[in-house]
Design an enzyme around this catalytic site. Structure first.
Site, PDB file in Angstrom:
ATOM      1  N   ASP A   5       0.850  -1.183   0.000  1.00 49.21           N
ATOM      2  CA  ASP A   5       0.000   0.000   0.000  1.00 49.21           C
ATOM      3  C   ASP A   5       0.891   1.240   0.000  1.00 49.21           C
ATOM      4  O   ASP A   5       2.108   1.164   0.144  1.00 49.21           O
ATOM      5  CB  ASP A   5      -0.909  -0.007   1.234  1.00 49.21           C
ATOM      6  N   LYS A   6       0.240   2.391  -0.139  1.00 49.53           N
ATOM      7  CA  LYS A   6       0.913   3.689  -0.155  1.00 49.53           C
ATOM      8  C   LYS A   6       0.138   4.641   0.745  1.00 49.53           C
ATOM      9  O   LYS A   6      -1.082   4.520   0.894  1.00 49.53           O
ATOM     10  CB  LYS A   6       0.976   4.199  -1.596  1.00 49.53           C
ATOM     11  N   HIS A   7       0.854   5.573   1.340  1.00 52.22           N
ATOM     12  CA  HIS A   7       0.183   6.619   2.118  1.00 52.22           C
ATOM     13  C   HIS A   7       0.765   7.966   1.742  1.00 52.22           C
ATOM     14  O   HIS A   7       1.981   8.121   1.637  1.00 52.22           O
ATOM     15  CB  HIS A   7       0.364   6.407   3.625  1.00 52.22           C
ATOM     16  N   SER A   8      -0.108   8.955   1.531  1.00 49.75           N
ATOM     17  CA  SER A   8       0.317  10.325   1.281  1.00 49.75           C
ATOM     18  C   SER A   8      -0.008  11.176   2.498  1.00 49.75           C
ATOM     19  O   SER A   8      -1.062  10.997   3.125  1.00 49.75           O
ATOM     20  CB  SER A   8      -0.398  10.893   0.050  1.00 49.75           C
ATOM     21  N   THR A  16      -9.062  10.650  -0.312  1.00 47.43           N
ATOM     22  CA  THR A  16      -9.321   9.621  -1.327  1.00 47.43           C
ATOM     23  C   THR A  16     -10.743   9.084  -1.220  1.00 47.43           C
ATOM     24  O   THR A  16     -11.411   8.849  -2.229  1.00 47.43           O
ATOM     25  CB  THR A  16      -8.300   8.477  -1.184  1.00 47.43           C
ATOM     26  N   ARG A  36      -6.550  14.899  19.986  1.00 48.05           N
ATOM     27  CA  ARG A  36      -5.448  15.755  19.537  1.00 48.05           C
ATOM     28  C   ARG A  36      -5.967  16.941  18.735  1.00 48.05           C
ATOM     29  O   ARG A  36      -5.441  18.055  18.822  1.00 48.05           O
ATOM     30  CB  ARG A  36      -4.471  14.949  18.686  1.00 48.05           C
ATOM     31  N   SER A  77      -0.072   7.515  14.410  1.00 46.94           N
ATOM     32  CA  SER A  77      -1.415   7.561  13.835  1.00 46.94           C
ATOM     33  C   SER A  77      -1.434   6.967  12.438  1.00 46.94           C
ATOM     34  O   SER A  77      -2.279   6.130  12.112  1.00 46.94           O
ATOM     35  CB  SER A  77      -1.907   9.007  13.804  1.00 46.94           C
ATOM     36  N   LYS A 126      -2.546   2.265  11.518  1.00 40.69           N
ATOM     37  CA  LYS A 126      -3.581   1.796  10.571  1.00 40.69           C
ATOM     38  C   LYS A 126      -2.967   0.952   9.472  1.00 40.69           C
ATOM     39  O   LYS A 126      -3.555  -0.055   9.050  1.00 40.69           O
ATOM     40  CB  LYS A 126      -4.318   2.997   9.981  1.00 40.69           C
ATOM     41  N   LYS A 127      -1.793   1.343   8.997  1.00 40.67           N
ATOM     42  CA  LYS A 127      -1.147   0.575   7.921  1.00 40.67           C
ATOM     43  C   LYS A 127      -0.667  -0.784   8.428  1.00 40.67           C
ATOM     44  O   LYS A 127      -0.780  -1.795   7.736  1.00 40.67           O
ATOM     45  CB  LYS A 127       0.019   1.375   7.328  1.00 40.67           C
TER      46      LYS A 127
END
Length: 439
Positions: free
Chosen positions: A82-85, A122, A170, A185, A189-190
């Site tokens: 997967d990818k995260h931005s 997204t 937060r 954070s 999740k990943k």
């Protein structure tokens, strides 16, 4: 010995390192309700001011991951990635990346979020597609990942639930901008998604949450170090967000941009470069290629052959969207009532773009939220956004606006004009500023 959460808070407040057991007991207590929201807020503030070492950050991330379900994809016959931005404007990379990787037999169970502040989410983009289920049950999620090779959905209630509650705390206590807490954070999740490889797209510039390269590099290094320390193979690219990545900003318009990208009808050059670079990183980490050059060739072929477009179409259909979405996109995506060009007040070369300002103009149109419960207008935004370096005169548009009514159109037009600075010469900035690996 009885666990006392206030002892953990005091220890961190005084600048001392917490043990993995202290961190895990605190987060487990928070998830179970024996640690109060007030104590969690005090803990977050202590971390904000006193920071955390890398071992502490790893322990915090793993504890938040273990507050809920951890997915297992061992029944699949290929790698899972997967990818995260970290968020930007016109950043619709996920819509292309997931099907490109699926086309080279990398499974992508992408769990995404909604828009935050000036950045688009997204999940909000997929909500623009009629029928598309962004919150399927776990059985359907697994079925679509196995069949289409990718599925892009929202965070389920049992995936890192401690993170969701802690983030809300937060958000209202002034502790969002803490790199240890941001790291935990994102990665909790990943890690809960059961991935084998992860690539991070850390933005820098006027449209990024970390506007300076120094802060972006610090965040990228923290994310990569903690992820690899937690057992997830991870690398990061630091990419430029001094202008919108795509020529479209706004949920439905970014979906249209992505479909045109996948079908080869129109591909913004910067968007293509970042998308293929991120895909090549994952192809390499997932063992699909031996070097960056061969990985790049592989993912480029998956895109240009139309294989990625086919995977995207299959994912949309299997998650409840139209079966002919790519072929009849204009029929399925609603249009805004007002569509017209935005002209500049002056002329010259575009030398600076306040990218955050562009994002806030989309929010002002109704394409984003000012409170978490705000409804989204999926039709509004901008397309044909002019890039840095473009030559503009009084007859050349800087963008085309899509608006619901005249009042919001006027407001967003003023915001967009203010975001664009015209002069004689535009400074250049590298699109990919750095690569950070876990090796």
């Amino acid at each position: 010995m009885v666990f006392l959460p206030q002892e953990v808070i005091i220890k961190k407040r005084n600048g001392k390192a917490l043990t993995p057991t202290e961190i895990s007991d605190f987060i487990a207590g928070f998830a179970q309700g024996t640690v109060s929201h007030a104590q969690a807020a005090a803990f977050a503030m202590a971390v904000y001011f006193q920071d955390m070492s890398m071992p502490e950050r790893v322990a915090l991330t793993l504890s938040m991951r273990d507050s809920g379900t951890v997915l297992d994809w061992s029944d699949l016959d290929g790698p899972v990635a997967d990818k995260h931005s970290t968020g930007g404007v016109g950043d619709n990379v996920s819509l292309m990346l997931a099907p490109i990787l699926a086309a080279i037999s990398i499974y992508v169970p992408m769990i995404s979020g909604r828009g935050l502040g000036h950045t688009g989410g997204t999940l909000d983009k997929f909500d623009a597609i009629p029928g598309y289920a962004t919150s399927p049950d776990n059985a359907q999620f697994r079925k679509v990942v196995q069949s289409a090779g990718c599925a892009i959905i929202g965070q389920t209630a049992d995936l890192a639930p401690a993170d969701k509650t802690l983030y809300a705390i937060r958000d209202v206590t002034g502790t969002v901008e803490s790199i240890p807490l941001i790291t935990a954070s994102i990665l909790s999740k990943k890690l809960a998604a059961g991935l084998g490889a992860l690539v991070l797209d850390v933005k820098t510039g006027s449209g990024a949450f970390m506007p300076t390269l120094e802060k972006s590099r610090e965040l990228a290094q923290s994310l990569v170090s903690v992820a690899n320390g937690a057992g997830l193979k991870t690398s990061a690219l630091i990419t430029d967000m001094n202008e919108p990545l795509a020529s479209a900003a706004g949920n439905g318009l970014e979906v249209r941009n992505a479909v045109e990208f996948l079908s080869g009808k129109h591909q913004d050059p910067r968007l293509r470069e970042v998308t293929l670079a991120l895909c090549a990183e994952l192809a390499l980490m997932a063992g699909k290629a031996e070097d960056t050059a061969s990985a790049r060739t592989m993912v480029q072929k998956a895109l240009d052959s139309g294989a990625a477009a086919e995977r995207f179409a299959r994912m949309v259909a299997e998650l409840g969207g139209p079966t002919d979405f790519i072929e009849r996109m204009d029929h399925h995506l609603q249009a805004a009532p007002i569509i017209r060009d935005v002209l500049a007040d002056t002329e010259g070369e575009i030398t600076e773009i306040d990218t955050r300002g562009v994002g806030m103009a989309v929010v002002a149109l109704g394409g984003g939220r000012t409170t978490p419960t705000d409804p989204i207008d999926y039709t509004v935004g901008f397309d044909r956004l002019a890039p840095l370096g473009a030559r503009i005169d009084r007859t050349t548009p800087i963008a085309r606006i899509h608006a619901r009514d005249e009042a919001s159109a006027a407001d967003a037009t003023a915001r967009l004009r203010a975001a664009y600075k015209l002069s004689d010469a535009a400074p250049g900035a590298p699109l990919i500023a750095a690569r950070i690996s876990g090796a």
